[in-house]
Design a protein around this motif. Structure first.
Motif, PDB file in Angstrom:
ATOM      1  N   ARG A   8       5.614 -62.291 -18.304  1.00  0.00           N
ATOM      2  CA  ARG A   8       5.681 -61.212 -17.788  1.00  0.00           C
ATOM      3  C   ARG A   8       4.879 -60.763 -16.596  1.00  0.00           C
ATOM      4  NH1 ARG A   8       7.818 -55.910 -19.045  1.00  0.00           N
ATOM      5  NH2 ARG A   8       7.205 -54.629 -16.978  1.00  0.00           N
ATOM      6  N   LEU A  11       6.507 -62.459 -13.433  1.00  0.00           N
ATOM      7  CA  LEU A  11       7.655 -61.784 -13.086  1.00  0.00           C
ATOM      8  C   LEU A  11       7.060 -60.519 -12.423  1.00  0.00           C
ATOM      9  CD1 LEU A  11       9.999 -61.544 -16.175  1.00  0.00           C
ATOM     10  CD2 LEU A  11      10.421 -62.582 -13.962  1.00  0.00           C
ATOM     11  N   SER A  15       7.762 -59.552  -8.253  1.00  0.00           N
ATOM     12  CA  SER A  15       8.085 -58.431  -8.051  1.00  0.00           C
ATOM     13  C   SER A  15       7.265 -57.622  -6.799  1.00  0.00           C
ATOM     14  CB  SER A  15       8.179 -57.391  -9.081  1.00  0.00           C
ATOM     15  OG  SER A  15       8.624 -56.176  -8.581  1.00  0.00           O
ATOM     16  N   CYS A  37      16.103 -62.870 -17.412  1.00  0.00           N
ATOM     17  CA  CYS A  37      15.521 -64.098 -17.289  1.00  0.00           C
ATOM     18  C   CYS A  37      15.030 -64.594 -18.819  1.00  0.00           C
ATOM     19  CB  CYS A  37      14.105 -63.990 -16.237  1.00  0.00           C
ATOM     20  SG  CYS A  37      13.054 -65.430 -16.316  1.00  0.00           S
TER      21      CYS A  37
END
Length: 115
Positions: A8, A11, A15, A37
């Motif tokens: 997480r 990701l 981002s 994903c």
């Protein structure tokens, strides 16, 4: 093996990187598409949306994706962390089958600028 929390965080880092992009990369990141994903070794899927130059993760659930997102990724947690950290080159990982990317042809043309 990377944990769900590390995936997480990767990701979120991806981002953040996308939101600061310029030029063609920024244009590619500006797509508005559903995203999933699947982290294969943890058998967990992150789902969300690519929009406004960011990846917004809305849900995490066990197993493969429940619905077919417009952009679908699948890889191990370690590969996700390595990709985002710059230790693994996306094209080589994709070519060798370590990373799977599925999307429509038009989206693939846009996404290649991100990769």
């Amino acid at each position: 093996m990377a944990t769900i929390e590390e995936c997480r965080a990767a990701l979120d880092q991806l981002s953040d990187s996308m939101s600061g992009a310029r030029g063609d990369v920024r244009a590619a990141a500006a797509l508005d598409r559903s995203v999933s994903c699947h982290i294969t070794d943890l058998d967990v899927t992150f789902t969300g949306r690519l929009g406004g130059g960011r990846i917004h993760v809305y849900d995490t659930h066990p197993g493969p994706p429940r619905e077919k997102a417009q952009i679908r990724l699948a890889m191990t947690g370690d590969d996700l962390v390595a990709l985002v950290g710059g230790e693994l080159h996306f094209a080589r990982a994709w070519g060798s089958g370590r990373v799977r990317l599925e999307a429509g042809l038009r989206d693939l043309f846009h996404l290649r600028k991100l990769l």
